[in-house]
Write a protein that holds these residues in place. Structure first.
Motif, PDB file in Angstrom:
ATOM      1  N   TRP A  16      13.404  -5.973  -3.821  1.00 38.05           N
ATOM      2  CA  TRP A  16      12.418  -5.372  -2.800  1.00 38.05           C
ATOM      3  C   TRP A  16      11.942  -5.954  -1.470  1.00 38.05           C
ATOM      4  O   TRP A  16      11.041  -5.606  -1.021  1.00 38.05           O
ATOM      5  CB  TRP A  16      11.120  -5.043  -3.792  1.00 38.05           C
ATOM      6  N   LEU A  19      10.919  -4.483   1.921  1.00 38.04           N
ATOM      7  CA  LEU A  19       9.768  -3.791   2.199  1.00 38.04           C
ATOM      8  C   LEU A  19       9.048  -4.834   3.316  1.00 38.04           C
ATOM      9  O   LEU A  19       8.379  -4.351   4.072  1.00 38.04           O
ATOM     10  CB  LEU A  19       8.811  -3.626   0.972  1.00 38.04           C
ATOM     11  N   ARG A  32      10.609   3.515   7.571  1.00 40.22           N
ATOM     12  CA  ARG A  32      10.872   4.325   6.141  1.00 40.22           C
ATOM     13  C   ARG A  32       9.686   4.473   5.260  1.00 40.22           C
ATOM     14  O   ARG A  32       9.187   3.686   4.413  1.00 40.22           O
ATOM     15  CB  ARG A  32      11.750   3.336   5.445  1.00 40.22           C
ATOM     16  N   ARG A  35       8.688   3.798   1.501  1.00 38.25           N
ATOM     17  CA  ARG A  35       8.573   2.510   0.647  1.00 38.25           C
ATOM     18  C   ARG A  35       7.182   2.072   0.709  1.00 38.25           C
ATOM     19  O   ARG A  35       6.940   1.095  -0.124  1.00 38.25           O
ATOM     20  CB  ARG A  35       9.316   1.463   1.612  1.00 38.25           C
TER      21      ARG A  35
END
Length: 87
Positions: A16, A19, A32, A35
């Motif tokens: 992850w 992010l 994005r 997210r």
């Protein structure tokens, strides 16, 4: 580092990490927006990491971002928090 123990918190897991990476949280979310569903996990992970660090006897928390400084102040009342503000 000159007698100072530095512990760096890894945001979530490697899976992850995007992010936060790629220019920071806000630019990543602008590019994005989907997210944003990961934000609750990021916040919980940050609080847990802060509490783990406090249990080891840290003297101060350096929060690199003002919202994280606010979160650290709430999660660890009484522990000094140093915030870096860019801009």
């Amino acid at each position: 580092m000159d007698g100072v123990d530095v512990h760096r918190y890894r945001h979530l897991s490697r899976l992850w990490q995007p992010l936060i990476g790629d220019g920071g949280l806000l630019p990543t979310l602008r590019r994005r927006p989907w997210r944003a569903v990961l934000l609750p996990a990021l916040l919980v992970g940050t609080v847990l990491a802060l509490r783990r660090a406090a249990a080891t006897g840290v003297d101060v928390v350096h929060a690199h971002w003002l919202p994280w400084a606010w979160l650290a102040s709430l999660a660890l009342p009484g522990l000094p928090v140093l915030a870096t503000a860019h801009g």
